[in-house]
Design a protein around this motif. Structure first.
Motif: not given
Ligand code: ZN
Length: 167
Positions: A72-75, A59-63
């Motif tokens: 934009p960041l997908t939170t 998830r963090l890698a995709l962020d």
């Protein structure tokens, strides 16, 4: 990773698409979240990075891919509206899971721990607008409100026990 850097916003890529360019064997994000918590051999783990497996988080890698490609960041990827593990952790902590202005939280009658995105800053002067709205709403409902990185909570749910147990 070099290919991901060339898949910029002008190509209309999302973070996941950029990741698929960088890691062609990567399955779909929604599907992958059902079987992989932070990392596995199907996404980020390999023999070569074995010493860092505990640190890897898809998830963090995709962020980071989204941010480095100007998107934009997908939170929502890190802040699920509902997830069984949050429910189970809250139950074990004698508290309840809830969502406050789109941000997952663990609450007791007096205390609220907002589970924030790993890339959100914790200083009020640097709150994301969603984070600020969640904090304001939580403060209206609970005596004490604390922010806690959801990634840290995922790895160690007991880390918020001290705060939740305050009276
Ligand atoms: Zn995985």
């Amino acid at each position: 990773m070099a290919k991901a850097a060339t898949a910029g916003p002008s190509q209309g890529s999302t973070g996941w698409q950029a990741a698929r360019v960088a890691m062609p064997g990567l399955p779909g994000a929604a599907c992958h979240s059902r079987t992989c918590d932070t990392s596995c051999p199907d996404c980020l783990r390999s023999y070569g990075n074995a010493r860092r497996h505990a640190l890897l988080d898809w998830r963090l890698a995709l962020d980071l891919l989204e941010l480095t490609t100007g998107q934009p960041l997908t939170t929502s990827r890190s802040l699920p509206s509902e997830d069984k593990w949050i429910e189970s952790a809250a139950k074990a902590l004698h508290s309840s899971p809830t969502i406050i202005h789109g941000v997952p939280a663990i609450v007791t009658s007096d205390n609220c721990v907002l589970l924030t995105h790993p890339l959100w800053r914790q200083e009020p002067a640097h709150f994301d607008p969603v984070q600020l709205a969640a904090v304001e709403e939580a403060e209206a409902q609970h005596r004490r409100v604390r922010l806690h990185d959801i990634r840290a909570f995922r790895r160690n749910p007991i880390s918020i026990w001290d705060y939740l147990s305050r009276s």
